[in-house]
Design a protein around this motif. Structure first.
Motif, short mmCIF file in Angstrom:
data_model
loop_
_atom_site.label_atom_id
_atom_site.label_comp_id
_atom_site.label_asym_id
_atom_site.label_seq_id
_atom_site.Cartn_x
_atom_site.Cartn_y
_atom_site.Cartn_z
N VAL A 56 -10.54 0.29 -14.17
CA VAL A 56 -9.16 -0.18 -14.19
C VAL A 56 -8.33 0.62 -13.19
O VAL A 56 -7.51 0.05 -12.45
CB VAL A 56 -8.57 -0.10 -15.61
CG1 VAL A 56 -7.08 -0.37 -15.60
CG2 VAL A 56 -9.28 -1.05 -16.54
N ALA A 57 -8.54 1.92 -13.11
CA ALA A 57 -7.81 2.75 -12.15
C ALA A 57 -8.15 2.37 -10.72
O ALA A 57 -7.27 2.36 -9.85
CB ALA A 57 -8.12 4.23 -12.40
N MET A 58 -9.41 2.00 -10.45
CA MET A 58 -9.80 1.58 -9.10
C MET A 58 -9.17 0.24 -8.73
O MET A 58 -8.77 0.03 -7.59
CB MET A 58 -11.32 1.51 -9.00
CG MET A 58 -11.98 2.86 -9.01
SD MET A 58 -13.76 2.68 -9.02
CE MET A 58 -14.25 4.23 -9.73
N ILE A 59 -9.09 -0.65 -9.68
CA ILE A 59 -8.44 -1.94 -9.42
C ILE A 59 -6.94 -1.72 -9.16
O ILE A 59 -6.37 -2.32 -8.25
CB ILE A 59 -8.66 -2.91 -10.60
CG1 ILE A 59 -10.13 -3.30 -10.67
CG2 ILE A 59 -7.78 -4.15 -10.47
CD1 ILE A 59 -10.51 -4.05 -11.92
N ASP A 60 -6.32 -0.84 -9.93
CA ASP A 60 -4.91 -0.54 -9.72
C ASP A 60 -4.69 0.12 -8.35
O ASP A 60 -3.74 -0.21 -7.64
CB ASP A 60 -4.41 0.37 -10.83
CG ASP A 60 -2.91 0.61 -10.75
OD1 ASP A 60 -2.16 -0.37 -10.62
OD2 ASP A 60 -2.51 1.79 -10.81
N ALA A 61 -5.60 1.02 -7.96
CA ALA A 61 -5.49 1.67 -6.65
C ALA A 61 -5.67 0.65 -5.53
O ALA A 61 -4.97 0.72 -4.51
CB ALA A 61 -6.52 2.78 -6.53
N SER A 62 -6.57 -0.30 -5.71
CA SER A 62 -6.76 -1.31 -4.67
C SER A 62 -5.51 -2.16 -4.52
O SER A 62 -5.13 -2.53 -3.40
CB SER A 62 -7.99 -2.17 -4.96
OG SER A 62 -7.80 -2.95 -6.12
N ASP A 63 -4.83 -2.46 -5.61
CA ASP A 63 -3.56 -3.19 -5.54
C ASP A 63 -2.52 -2.39 -4.76
O ASP A 63 -1.86 -2.92 -3.86
CB ASP A 63 -3.05 -3.50 -6.94
CG ASP A 63 -1.65 -4.07 -6.93
OD1 ASP A 63 -1.42 -5.07 -6.22
OD2 ASP A 63 -0.78 -3.52 -7.62
N ALA A 64 -2.40 -1.12 -5.08
CA ALA A 64 -1.41 -0.28 -4.40
C ALA A 64 -1.71 -0.16 -2.91
O ALA A 64 -0.80 -0.22 -2.08
CB ALA A 64 -1.37 1.10 -5.05
N LEU A 65 -2.98 -0.03 -2.56
CA LEU A 65 -3.35 0.13 -1.16
C LEU A 65 -3.17 -1.14 -0.36
O LEU A 65 -2.68 -1.10 0.78
CB LEU A 65 -4.80 0.63 -1.05
CG LEU A 65 -5.02 2.07 -1.47
CD1 LEU A 65 -6.50 2.36 -1.61
CD2 LEU A 65 -4.36 3.02 -0.48
N ILE A 66 -3.53 -2.27 -0.92
CA ILE A 66 -3.40 -3.50 -0.16
C ILE A 66 -1.94 -3.88 0.03
O ILE A 66 -1.57 -4.47 1.05
CB ILE A 66 -4.21 -4.65 -0.77
CG1 ILE A 66 -4.42 -5.74 0.29
CG2 ILE A 66 -3.53 -5.24 -1.99
CD1 ILE A 66 -5.44 -6.77 -0.07
N ARG A 67 -1.09 -3.52 -0.90
CA ARG A 67 0.34 -3.85 -0.77
C ARG A 67 1.00 -3.09 0.38
O ARG A 67 2.02 -3.52 0.91
CB ARG A 67 1.08 -3.57 -2.07
CG ARG A 67 0.83 -4.63 -3.11
CD ARG A 67 1.61 -4.36 -4.38
NE ARG A 67 1.23 -5.27 -5.43
CZ ARG A 67 1.81 -6.45 -5.64
NH1 ARG A 67 2.78 -6.84 -4.86
NH2 ARG A 67 1.40 -7.22 -6.62
N ILE A 68 0.43 -1.95 0.78
CA ILE A 68 0.99 -1.21 1.92
C ILE A 68 0.20 -1.47 3.20
O ILE A 68 0.45 -0.85 4.22
CB ILE A 68 1.08 0.30 1.63
CG1 ILE A 68 -0.29 0.90 1.39
CG2 ILE A 68 2.03 0.57 0.48
CD1 ILE A 68 -0.31 2.41 1.34
N GLY A 69 -0.77 -2.37 3.13
CA GLY A 69 -1.52 -2.75 4.32
C GLY A 69 -2.72 -1.88 4.62
O GLY A 69 -3.30 -1.99 5.70
N ALA A 70 -3.14 -1.03 3.70
CA ALA A 70 -4.29 -0.16 3.90
C ALA A 70 -5.55 -0.87 3.40
O ALA A 70 -6.17 -0.48 2.42
CB ALA A 70 -4.09 1.16 3.18
N VAL A 71 -5.94 -1.93 4.12
CA VAL A 71 -7.03 -2.80 3.67
C VAL A 71 -8.37 -2.08 3.73
O VAL A 71 -9.19 -2.22 2.82
CB VAL A 71 -7.05 -4.09 4.51
CG1 VAL A 71 -8.20 -4.98 4.10
CG2 VAL A 71 -5.74 -4.82 4.36
N HIS A 72 -8.61 -1.29 4.77
CA HIS A 72 -9.89 -0.59 4.88
C HIS A 72 -10.05 0.44 3.75
O HIS A 72 -11.13 0.57 3.17
CB HIS A 72 -10.04 0.07 6.24
CG HIS A 72 -10.17 -0.92 7.36
ND1 HIS A 72 -11.23 -1.77 7.48
CD2 HIS A 72 -9.33 -1.22 8.38
CE1 HIS A 72 -11.07 -2.54 8.53
NE2 HIS A 72 -9.91 -2.23 9.09
#
Length: 90
Positions: A65-81
């Motif tokens: 769940v924490a990894m999914i939440d982190a992926s949401d936070a990262l993609i929202r700022i454009g850090a796709v890689h």
């Protein structure tokens, strides 16, 4: 930050583009993370609270769940890689 750096690291435009093109998908990922967090609590409350339950729910599922939440936070700022690492780890 000087003018050349702003051209390369245009964070505002990246955030706007992500929100414009992937806003609904980002909202879905956030909903999945929220559902997962609620699921951890509900599953533990309905379990027998043995050591296996604590490890499976309190550690392993919580980490996903924490990894999914982190992926949401990262993609929202454009850090796709950087987001791809979180998704692969999950």
């Amino acid at each position: 930050m000087n003018r050349q750096s702003q051209t390369v690291l245009d964070r505002q435009t990246a955030t706007e583009q992500i929100e414009m093109h992937l806003g609904a998908q980002c909202d879905m990922v956030r909903d999945i993370a929220n559902y997962g967090a609620d699921l951890v609590v509900r599953a533990y409350a309905s379990s027998s609270a043995q050591m296996a339950d604590v490890i499976a729910l309190g550690v392993l599922l919580k980490q996903i769940v924490a990894m999914i939440d982190a992926s949401d936070a990262l993609i929202r700022i454009g850090a796709v890689h950087a987001m791809q690492l979180q998704v692969r780890a999950a």
